[in-house]
Design an enzyme around this catalytic site. Structure first.
Site, PDB file in Angstrom:
ATOM      1  N   PHE A 112     -15.008  12.985  12.668  1.00 58.97           N
ATOM      2  CA  PHE A 112     -16.408  12.831  12.271  1.00 58.97           C
ATOM      3  C   PHE A 112     -16.505  11.692  11.261  1.00 58.97           C
ATOM      4  CE2 PHE A 112     -20.349  13.627  10.171  1.00 58.97           C
ATOM      5  CZ  PHE A 112     -21.144  14.270  11.108  1.00 58.97           C
TER       6      PHE A 112
ATOM      7  N   TYR B  31     -13.018   3.658  13.118  1.00 59.62           N
ATOM      8  CA  TYR B  31     -11.574   3.813  12.863  1.00 59.62           C
ATOM      9  C   TYR B  31     -10.876   4.460  14.074  1.00 59.62           C
ATOM     10  CZ  TYR B  31      -7.453   5.187  10.005  1.00 59.62           C
ATOM     11  OH  TYR B  31      -6.190   5.365   9.471  1.00 59.62           O
TER      12      TYR B  31
ATOM     13  N   ILE C  42      -1.425  11.848   5.012  1.00 60.95           N
ATOM     14  CA  ILE C  42      -0.243  11.516   4.215  1.00 60.95           C
ATOM     15  C   ILE C  42      -0.666  11.453   2.741  1.00 60.95           C
ATOM     16  CG2 ILE C  42       1.600   9.801   3.870  1.00 60.95           C
ATOM     17  CD1 ILE C  42       1.608  11.169   6.685  1.00 60.95           C
TER      18      ILE C  42
ATOM     19  N   GLY D 234       0.831  -1.211   0.000  1.00 69.63           N
ATOM     20  CA  GLY D 234       0.000   0.000   0.000  1.00 69.63           C
ATOM     21  C   GLY D 234       0.863   1.257   0.000  1.00 69.63           C
TER      22      GLY D 234
ATOM     23  N   THR E 291     -10.433   1.912   6.092  1.00 65.21           N
ATOM     24  CA  THR E 291     -11.461   2.798   6.645  1.00 65.21           C
ATOM     25  C   THR E 291     -12.810   2.382   6.043  1.00 65.21           C
ATOM     26  OG1 THR E 291     -11.046   4.367   4.855  1.00 65.21           O
ATOM     27  CG2 THR E 291     -10.012   4.860   6.966  1.00 65.21           C
TER      28      THR E 291
ATOM     29  N   ILE F  34       1.618   3.759   2.255  1.00 66.89           N
ATOM     30  CA  ILE F  34       2.589   3.969   3.338  1.00 66.89           C
ATOM     31  C   ILE F  34       3.465   2.723   3.495  1.00 66.89           C
ATOM     32  CG2 ILE F  34       2.795   4.274   5.846  1.00 66.89           C
ATOM     33  CD1 ILE F  34       0.393   6.158   5.712  1.00 66.89           C
TER      34      ILE F  34
HETATM   35  P1  NDP Z   1      -3.477   1.546   1.699  1.00 68.18           P
HETATM   36  O1  NDP Z   1      -4.911   1.230   1.464  1.00 68.18           O
HETATM   37  O2  NDP Z   1      -2.639   2.004   0.559  1.00 68.18           O
HETATM   38  O3  NDP Z   1      -2.751   0.308   2.378  1.00 68.18           O
HETATM   39  C1  NDP Z   1      -3.381  -0.483   3.329  1.00 68.18           C
HETATM   40  C2  NDP Z   1      -2.870  -1.888   3.189  1.00 68.18           C
HETATM   41  O4  NDP Z   1      -3.592  -2.740   4.087  1.00 68.18           O
HETATM   42  C3  NDP Z   1      -3.069  -2.447   1.794  1.00 68.18           C
HETATM   43  O5  NDP Z   1      -1.788  -2.648   1.228  1.00 68.18           O
HETATM   44  C4  NDP Z   1      -3.826  -3.761   1.988  1.00 68.18           C
HETATM   45  O6  NDP Z   1      -3.201  -4.844   1.334  1.00 68.18           O
HETATM   46  C5  NDP Z   1      -3.704  -4.009   3.487  1.00 68.18           C
HETATM   47  N1  NDP Z   1      -4.898  -4.718   3.963  1.00 68.18           N
HETATM   48  C6  NDP Z   1      -6.167  -4.257   4.064  1.00 68.18           C
HETATM   49  N2  NDP Z   1      -6.988  -5.241   4.513  1.00 68.18           N
HETATM   50  C7  NDP Z   1      -6.218  -6.344   4.675  1.00 68.18           C
HETATM   51  C8  NDP Z   1      -6.461  -7.674   5.105  1.00 68.18           C
HETATM   52  N3  NDP Z   1      -7.689  -8.087   5.489  1.00 68.18           N
HETATM   53  N4  NDP Z   1      -5.439  -8.545   5.132  1.00 68.18           N
HETATM   54  C9  NDP Z   1      -4.205  -8.156   4.764  1.00 68.18           C
HETATM   55  N5  NDP Z   1      -3.885  -6.904   4.364  1.00 68.18           N
HETATM   56  C10 NDP Z   1      -4.890  -6.017   4.318  1.00 68.18           C
HETATM   57  O7  NDP Z   1      -3.461   2.622   2.863  1.00 68.18           O
HETATM   58  P2  NDP Z   1      -2.292   3.537   3.467  1.00 68.18           P
HETATM   59  O8  NDP Z   1      -0.969   3.168   2.941  1.00 68.18           O
HETATM   60  O9  NDP Z   1      -2.738   4.911   3.335  1.00 68.18           O
HETATM   61  O10 NDP Z   1      -2.399   3.152   5.013  1.00 68.18           O
HETATM   62  C11 NDP Z   1      -1.471   2.341   5.695  1.00 68.18           C
HETATM   63  C12 NDP Z   1      -1.751   2.447   7.190  1.00 68.18           C
HETATM   64  O11 NDP Z   1      -1.564   3.798   7.599  1.00 68.18           O
HETATM   65  C13 NDP Z   1      -3.172   2.059   7.584  1.00 68.18           C
HETATM   66  O12 NDP Z   1      -3.154   1.353   8.806  1.00 68.18           O
HETATM   67  C14 NDP Z   1      -3.853   3.406   7.745  1.00 68.18           C
HETATM   68  O13 NDP Z   1      -4.952   3.320   8.623  1.00 68.18           O
HETATM   69  C15 NDP Z   1      -2.713   4.234   8.302  1.00 68.18           C
HETATM   70  N6  NDP Z   1      -2.857   5.672   8.097  1.00 68.18           N
HETATM   71  C16 NDP Z   1      -2.931   6.230   6.839  1.00 68.18           C
HETATM   72  C17 NDP Z   1      -3.002   7.605   6.677  1.00 68.18           C
HETATM   73  C18 NDP Z   1      -3.039   8.270   5.340  1.00 68.18           C
HETATM   74  O14 NDP Z   1      -3.123   9.497   5.296  1.00 68.18           O
HETATM   75  N7  NDP Z   1      -2.919   7.558   4.241  1.00 68.18           N
HETATM   76  C19 NDP Z   1      -3.039   8.473   7.854  1.00 68.18           C
HETATM   77  C20 NDP Z   1      -2.940   7.805   9.104  1.00 68.18           C
HETATM   78  C21 NDP Z   1      -2.853   6.464   9.211  1.00 68.18           C
HETATM   79  P3  NDP Z   1      -3.341  -5.130  -0.249  1.00 68.18           P
HETATM   80  O15 NDP Z   1      -2.791  -3.921  -0.941  1.00 68.18           O
HETATM   81  O16 NDP Z   1      -2.498  -6.329  -0.445  1.00 68.18           O
HETATM   82  O17 NDP Z   1      -4.816  -5.357  -0.509  1.00 68.18           O
END
Ligand code: NDP
Length: 247
Positions: free
Chosen positions: A148, A153, A186, A13, A92, A15
């Site tokens: 909100f 989450y 981010i 993903g 989310t 981050i």
């Molecule tokens: P992405 O959606 O890009 O990445 C989230 C990742 O979680 C994906 O790569 C996905 O894997 C994996 N995932 C979701 N569900 C499952 C599951 N059931 N089993 C295994 N893997 C799973 O989001 P971000 O990179 O933006 O977020 C990364 C983290 O940072 C998260 O925890 C998010 O809550 C947190 N965060 C993000 C912010 C932002 O601004 N982006 C701000 C604050 C926190 P796959 O790609 O293989 O499906």
């Protein structure tokens, strides 16, 4: 510097990818996990390889304890003992509380919070036995201040930090540190999909630094927390949000 084996959940993903890259740049062997619904893992691995990064990848459903146990066992036998765990996978499912259904509540709790137990459980005792370990839980500013439409989450992300502190206490004497990183907004695909006018009128005014964070900045902080120099941090929540937590 010692080469460690790091597992990053959701490393493909926005981050997660930056975390994998910074850990690899720090000299570690990096294993990413990807979800059962991910159809681009081969393409992602090939893309990374073309940039000089060779990552290991295992399919895991982080909501499923058995899936995590099985993947961890495979990683430990095929790659080696896990020294670093970054619990980054998350989702989310936003809705105001009045409109939020039980399915959206459960999905977010299971993916963001149960996942932390599911991944840490088969890994932490091994770290303790070897006398070195790092667990980093990726939470969110919204776990500290609420948001909100995010009762699910915010609850899950706040819960992660409670887990961090309790686990940090239990493993401190074994030289296993456990910390939370709480990013603000981010610049990932998800955040960049927000309409420009909403970004400029609603989001950026809440951020004293006046810009979104970069995934690489989160990756760099995680890599630092995994280093020897960060050995005195444990049970901490590191806010990286451009100052948003002060609002
Ligand atoms: P992405 O959606 O890009 O990445 C989230 C990742 O979680 C994906 O790569 C996905 O894997 C994996 N995932 C979701 N569900 C499952 C599951 N059931 N089993 C295994 N893997 C799973 O989001 P971000 O990179 O933006 O977020 C990364 C983290 O940072 C998260 O925890 C998010 O809550 C947190 N965060 C993000 C912010 C932002 O601004 N982006 C701000 C604050 C926190 P796959 O790609 O293989 O499906």
């Amino acid at each position: 510097m010692a080469q460690r084996i790091a597992v990053v959940s959701g490393g493909m993903g926005g981050i997660g990818e930056a975390i994998c890259i910074k850990l690899a740049d720090a000299g570690h062997k990096v294993v990413t996990t990807y979800s059962p619904g991910n159809t681009r893992s081969g393409e992602w691995l090939a893309g990374m390889k073309s940039k000089g990064y060779t990552f290991y990848a295992y399919q895991v459903d982080v909501t499923d304890f058995d899936s995590c146990q099985k993947a961890v066992a495979e990683i430990q036998s095929e790659v080696g003992p896990i020294d670093i765990l970054v619990n980054n996978a998350g989702i989310t499912k936003d809705a105001s509380f009045r409109k939020m259904g039980k399915t959206d509540w459960d999905a977010v709790m299971r993916t963001n919070l149960d996942s932390v137990f599911n991944m840490a459980k088969p890994i932490c005792d091994g770290m303790a036995e070897r006398g070195w370990g790092r667990v980093i839980n990726i939470s969110s500013v919204n776990g500290q201040k609420g948001a909100f439409g995010q009762t699910n989450y915010s609850a899950a992300k706040a819960g992660m930090h409670g887990f961090t502190k309790a686990l940090a206490l239990e493993y401190a004497r074994k030289n296993v540190t456990v910390n939370t990183v709480s990013p603000g907004y981010i610049a990932t695909k998800m955040v960049l999909a927000v309409p420009k006018e909403v970004l400029e009128s609603k989001i950026l005014p809440q951020i004293p630094l006046g810009r979104l964070g970069k995934p690489e900045e989160v990756g760099a902080l995680v890599a630092f927390l995994c280093s020897e120099d960060a050995g005195y941090f444990t049970g901490a929540n590191l806010a990286m949000n451009g100052g948003q937590h002060m609002y």
